[in-house]
Write an enzyme that holds these catalytic residues in place. Structure first.
Site, PDB file in Angstrom:
ATOM      1  N   HIS A  34     -23.068 -31.964  29.525  1.00  0.00           N
ATOM      2  CA  HIS A  34     -23.925 -33.071  29.984  1.00  0.00           C
ATOM      3  C   HIS A  34     -23.171 -34.110  30.818  1.00  0.00           C
ATOM      4  CE1 HIS A  34     -27.178 -31.527  27.625  1.00  0.00           C
ATOM      5  NE2 HIS A  34     -26.588 -31.744  26.467  1.00  0.00           N
ATOM      6  N   HIS A  82     -30.065 -27.293  25.233  1.00  0.00           N
ATOM      7  CA  HIS A  82     -30.300 -28.399  26.173  1.00  0.00           C
ATOM      8  C   HIS A  82     -29.873 -27.983  27.579  1.00  0.00           C
ATOM      9  CE1 HIS A  82     -29.644 -30.350  22.170  1.00  0.00           C
ATOM     10  NE2 HIS A  82     -30.727 -31.017  22.560  1.00  0.00           N
ATOM     11  N   ASP A 142     -26.903 -23.017  25.691  1.00  0.00           N
ATOM     12  CA  ASP A 142     -27.185 -24.172  24.830  1.00  0.00           C
ATOM     13  C   ASP A 142     -28.677 -24.525  24.969  1.00  0.00           C
ATOM     14  OD1 ASP A 142     -25.443 -26.722  23.539  1.00  0.00           O
ATOM     15  OD2 ASP A 142     -27.379 -27.298  24.405  1.00  0.00           O
ATOM     16  N   ASP A 180     -27.342 -24.435  19.440  1.00  0.00           N
ATOM     17  CA  ASP A 180     -28.414 -25.277  18.930  1.00  0.00           C
ATOM     18  C   ASP A 180     -29.804 -24.733  19.247  1.00  0.00           C
ATOM     19  OD1 ASP A 180     -27.813 -25.796  21.568  1.00  0.00           O
ATOM     20  OD2 ASP A 180     -27.490 -27.951  21.309  1.00  0.00           O
TER      21      ASP A 180
HETATM   22 ZN   LIG Z   1     -27.211 -28.770  23.085  1.00  0.00          ZN
END
Ligand SMILES: [Zn+2]
Length: 311
Positions: free
Chosen positions: A125, A164, A162, A246
């Site tokens: 991120h 996200h 992931d 996740d």
């Molecule tokens: Zn994540």
């Protein structure tokens, strides 16, 4: 050949506030799982600190200085709503980058066929000039640039499973025609980016949103239909993986329904891409994964396949 495993005790020196999901115990759970006899043959290597020149592959010097200056002598300093630093955070994040770059060197030299880097904080991120979502430096994007600048590669695939969106990696590699960045992620979900229309400056980005509730069968179908064929067409000389776990059904931060076997499956599929085009060269870096037992089991499943494919 073999599978390398890179980590360092500094991963435990990055402290977050009590109750924060991105916690020291994540690395402890992974280390415990990997103490099992089946992992005895891993080539275990200390993740080195990143060189400044490596950090500069993706971040301006002023940003690196800003992070360094934010490090408190004691306690925890908050950079944004989710992202914190403690006294050991710069070294921990630096070793995540240094470990990823060293892992690239190992697979390029043929010392290892593939590698897993178990460091924290995660990196996908972090944008060019913005820490975000627990992340300080864009670890996998830096590793991709390192592969290009140090080893002369011109086709580097970065695959982010992931849950996200890898907004930081996308930002750092947006204009990098030597890379092909793929992110599969739940949508809607924080950070909100990652729509299919986001394609990169050279068509070098592929975003694959997944609806909440997507299970392993749906995940595999999308990889088989949309992701793997495009990776085959790109024919990477190296595969780098942003390995977040996740998307597991037990994870508290999202609503996908994958299990360990699904992470094993996608690992095998990516190893097969690497085998077809890149002599098996694959470097995987830990990103998210916040249910401790699901994380440990998923990393163990991931590394078991790396070992099997790297043998
Ligand atoms: Zn994540």
């Amino acid at each position: 050949m073999t599978t390398a495993y890179l980590t360092h005790p500094d991963a435990l020196r990055h402290q977050t506030p009590p109750g924060h999901p991105e916690q020291v115990a994540r690395i402890e759970a992974i280390s415990e799982a990997l103490s099992a006899p089946e992992f005895a043959s891993l080539l275990r290597i200390d993740a080195p600190l990143a060189q400044q020149a490596q950090l500069l592959l993706c971040h301006p010097e002023a940003y690196i200085d800003r992070i360094r200056k934010a490090i408190p002598a004691a306690g925890i300093y908050q950079l944004d709503a989710d992202t914190h630093v403690s006294n050991g955070s710069f070294d921990a994040a630096s070793r995540a980058v240094g470990g990823a770059c060293h892992a690239i060197d190992l697979v390029m030299a043929g010392t290892a066929r593939n590698a897993f880097v178990a460091m924290r904080p995660p990196g996908h991120h972090a944008e060019t000039q913005t820490p975000m979502g627990f992340c300080l430096f864009g670890t996998v994007a830096i590793a991709a640039r390192h592969a290009m600048e140090r080893h002369g590669l011109t086709r580097v695939a970065v695959v982010d499973f992931d849950v996200h969106h890898g907004n930081g990696t996308q930002d750092l590699l947006w204009s990098e025609a030597r890379s092909f960045f793929v992110s599969s992620h739940q949508m809607p979900l924080w950070p909100g980016s990652g729509r299919p229309e986001e394609r990169g400056a050279h068509g070098n980005v592929l975003n694959v949103p997944l609806a909440p509730g997507t299970d392993g069968a749906g995940f595999r179908q999308i990889y088989e239909d949309a992701v793997l064929p495009q990776l085959d067409r790109f024919a990477p000389e190296l595969v780098i993986v942003s390995a977040g776990f996740d998307a597991h059904r037990d994870d508290p931060l999202a609503q996908l329904s994958l299990v360990e076997q699904d992470f094993a499956w996608v690992t095998g599929a990516l190893c097969d891409i690497a085998a077809r085009h890149a002599s098996g060269r694959l470097v995987s870096c830990l990103e998210g994964g916040y249910d401790l037992s699901a994380l440990a089991a998923s990393v163990a499943a991931h590394i078991s396949v790396l070992m099997e494919k790297g043998a």
